[in-house]
Design a protein around this motif. Sequence first.
Motif, PDB file in Angstrom:
ATOM      1  N   VAL A  19       0.846  -1.195   0.000  1.00  0.00           N
ATOM      2  CA  VAL A  19       0.000   0.000   0.000  1.00  0.00           C
ATOM      3  C   VAL A  19       0.882   1.247   0.000  1.00  0.00           C
ATOM      4  N   VAL A  25       2.383  -0.146 -10.189  1.00  0.00           N
ATOM      5  CA  VAL A  25       1.401  -1.215 -10.010  1.00  0.00           C
ATOM      6  C   VAL A  25       1.906  -2.502 -10.656  1.00  0.00           C
ATOM      7  N   ASP A  29      -0.556  -7.716  -4.242  1.00  0.00           N
ATOM      8  CA  ASP A  29      -1.583  -6.801  -4.707  1.00  0.00           C
ATOM      9  C   ASP A  29      -1.180  -5.369  -4.361  1.00  0.00           C
ATOM     10  N   PHE A  30      -1.822  -4.414  -5.033  1.00  0.00           N
ATOM     11  CA  PHE A  30      -1.465  -3.006  -4.859  1.00  0.00           C
ATOM     12  C   PHE A  30      -2.609  -2.247  -4.204  1.00  0.00           C
ATOM     13  N   GLY A  31      -2.266  -1.395  -3.229  1.00  0.00           N
ATOM     14  CA  GLY A  31      -3.247  -0.556  -2.561  1.00  0.00           C
ATOM     15  C   GLY A  31      -2.798   0.890  -2.509  1.00  0.00           C
ATOM     16  N   LEU A  32      -3.744   1.783  -2.184  1.00  0.00           N
ATOM     17  CA  LEU A  32      -3.483   3.220  -2.268  1.00  0.00           C
ATOM     18  C   LEU A  32      -4.220   3.955  -1.160  1.00  0.00           C
ATOM     19  N   LEU A  59      -9.697   4.022 -10.167  1.00  0.00           N
ATOM     20  CA  LEU A  59      -9.817   2.575  -9.975  1.00  0.00           C
ATOM     21  C   LEU A  59      -9.961   1.832 -11.297  1.00  0.00           C
ATOM     22  N   HIS A  97      -6.363   1.549 -13.091  1.00  0.00           N
ATOM     23  CA  HIS A  97      -5.275   0.860 -12.405  1.00  0.00           C
ATOM     24  C   HIS A  97      -5.800  -0.384 -11.703  1.00  0.00           C
ATOM     25  N   ILE A 135      -6.008  -1.737  -8.778  1.00  0.00           N
ATOM     26  CA  ILE A 135      -5.915  -1.409  -7.356  1.00  0.00           C
ATOM     27  C   ILE A 135      -6.839  -2.342  -6.583  1.00  0.00           C
ATOM     28  N   SER A 136      -6.295  -3.035  -5.597  1.00  0.00           N
ATOM     29  CA  SER A 136      -7.068  -4.018  -4.840  1.00  0.00           C
ATOM     30  C   SER A 136      -7.535  -3.508  -3.489  1.00  0.00           C
ATOM     31  N   ILE A 177      -8.074   0.174  -0.877  1.00  0.00           N
ATOM     32  CA  ILE A 177      -8.087   1.625  -0.678  1.00  0.00           C
ATOM     33  C   ILE A 177      -8.167   1.931   0.810  1.00  0.00           C
ATOM     34  N   VAL A 219     -12.634  -4.537  -4.769  1.00  0.00           N
ATOM     35  CA  VAL A 219     -11.738  -3.690  -3.980  1.00  0.00           C
ATOM     36  C   VAL A 219     -12.086  -3.812  -2.496  1.00  0.00           C
TER      37      VAL A 219
END
Length: 696
Positions: free
Chosen positions: A338, A372, A381-384, A441, A444, A446-447, A449, A494
């Motif tokens: 993240v 990403v 996985d990628f988070g933001l 979202l 990208h 993104i998994s 938030i 997500v």
Amino acid sequence: MPVHTTPQGWILETAHTAYAFGINAAGHLVHRYWGLKLPDLQDYPAPFLSDSEISFINPPHLSREEFQAYGGLRYSEPSLKVTSSSGVRDTVLQFVRSEVAENLLTLDLQDELIGLQVRLHYRVHADTDLIERWVTVKNAGSHTFELERVFSALWHLPEEQTYRLTHLTGQWLDEFRIHKDVLSEGTKTIESRTLTTSHHHNPFFMLDRAGEGQAFEDHGDVWFGLLAWSGNWKITAEVTHAQSTRLGIGLNDWDFAWTLEPGASFETPVALAGYTREGFGGASRRLHQHIRAEVVPHKNLKRRVLYNSWEATLFDVNLEGQSQLAEVAARMGIELFVMDDGWFHGRKWDTAGLGDWWPDAEKFPDGLTPLVNKVKSLGMDFGLWVEPEMVNPDSDLYRAHPEWVYHFEGRHRNEARNQLILNLGREDVQDYLIDLLDQLLSEHDISFIKWDFNRYVSEPGWPAFAGNAKELWVRHVQGLYRVWGTLRERHPAVVWQTCSGGGGRADAGMFHLADQAWISDCTDPSARLQIQEGYSLAYPASTMEAWATDWGKDRFSLEFRFHVAMCGVLGIGGHILHWPEEDREEAARLIALYKDIRHLVHEGDLFRLRSPSQDVISGVQYVSRDQQEAVVFAFRTHHPRYSQKTWRFRLKGLNPNARYTVEGFEGARSGQAWMEDGFPLELAEFQSKVLKVTQI
């Protein structure tokens, strides 16, 4: 059927408890009973009508009404206060009809003079001994109403007894502290006026008898509940002069009003409550089971071990630095990377950029896609991180729309953390955020938030609103739910986390949208033990994100820091590029252990073995629902005043007739033996242990 209609009224029965009310001789809807389920429906008491005619003490004032409106000879805390444009400021409610549909009961009440209709909703959750209540108010008349107070529920306790209120207090970095007050005549109020749930109190309560009849962790009568709302709320625990104890819970009426035009309706948030004879632990487990099974969006989610970049880089984020962190995180067994604050347009410090939710061109000239892809290629996985409800005055959004923030015309706009709050009551603000975040979202992979909220409200004005601006307290939360809910519908995979400078917005309302919460910015592991204990009174470990960080690294071992964080959803927040290789290897070992036991932590029943607020030794245990396995976490903090080195731990929640082994101890014993006799455990200062328990 969990809902029974009888000549005496209605009885709501769960697996172990019952809640009864009915119409008394004066036509008032009154409470009859709340406690252990009785053998026969005829066993429950009849609706009560006082025959008192003493001066200043009248029957309506003594009635324990299910939903008490302001009006008539009533002088205790009302659940409803309405003013009609006709000039009438009281309400006289009469029962009209009832309707039963499986586990849902609805009752209609009406004030015929002004045309006000009130519908009371009761939903029974039999398996967890819980009852949901909420209220719908409708203007069926020809005049406009101003709704000044409307609670979701009024709960009555057995009469002529003294009660103790357990609630959660705190502040930033020190949330979820357990506080107990013996109630005396008068009203005890806890509330939030901050626009969010707040760090100071949480919309949750437990009530038990004071003195000789008090409850304990494992036994005793406890009445408990919470409110599923993420804005201003209020709890009033009142003891009348007649020794009647009642608790109202709902929206905060401070600075609140809601205009109801003819034909319009207003629905309150849901209040949830229950009763148990299994003490505070039994109450917590019922709430945990309900939230896991009925509330959070992803019911069977495997919560991933995450790394968050905030403490490593603060606002200094870029592709190279984040990629280096990701490479080390992946080798340690991290599953979710993240990137926190600092990634978006103009964000070099906390003085600029909020509101402009697209990648900063200087830091990420090719956008977020390369980072990403890098994270995904490492098997994570990628988070933001985002903070959509806020705006910096130094931002493109504020320069274009300064009218979009809360303000009073002519007043200075007070900033906190260099930011102002967007008015989410406005549909144009909601639409802006939906469109911008949906684009982010959609573009990208993104998994996850992390949705933050880093200040309380000031200047709560809405000059352009055509109605009563005091509605903004509710409209903001409704707008938040719409934005978040719409994004969830468009991106159902997500996982969302609720955060407000830590635990400022952790509540059952948010858990309809977010699977987990960041419960405190404090990551000092010793302090976290008490914060996590308080949180566990109401909310399950599966919703509690907890980090092992560099905070206190000279005092606490890496193992101790990890063990504390492993009691919830494990995260790592330290600067892992600076960790020596032996620490990274130990972290990898601890992460592997966590992955082996997290199903117990997240899905099992929680038992608090020893309290960190009462002793230097504390412990929690998570037991699988089938009692086949368990895991014990044991912690020692400061030196005691004596030289004791060994403490006895007695387990809980096992099958007394089955046989179990406990890691580190030879031989198998019955569950009864482990629970009654336990085992000795030696712990040095700031040492911790994790022990697996297995049925054989």
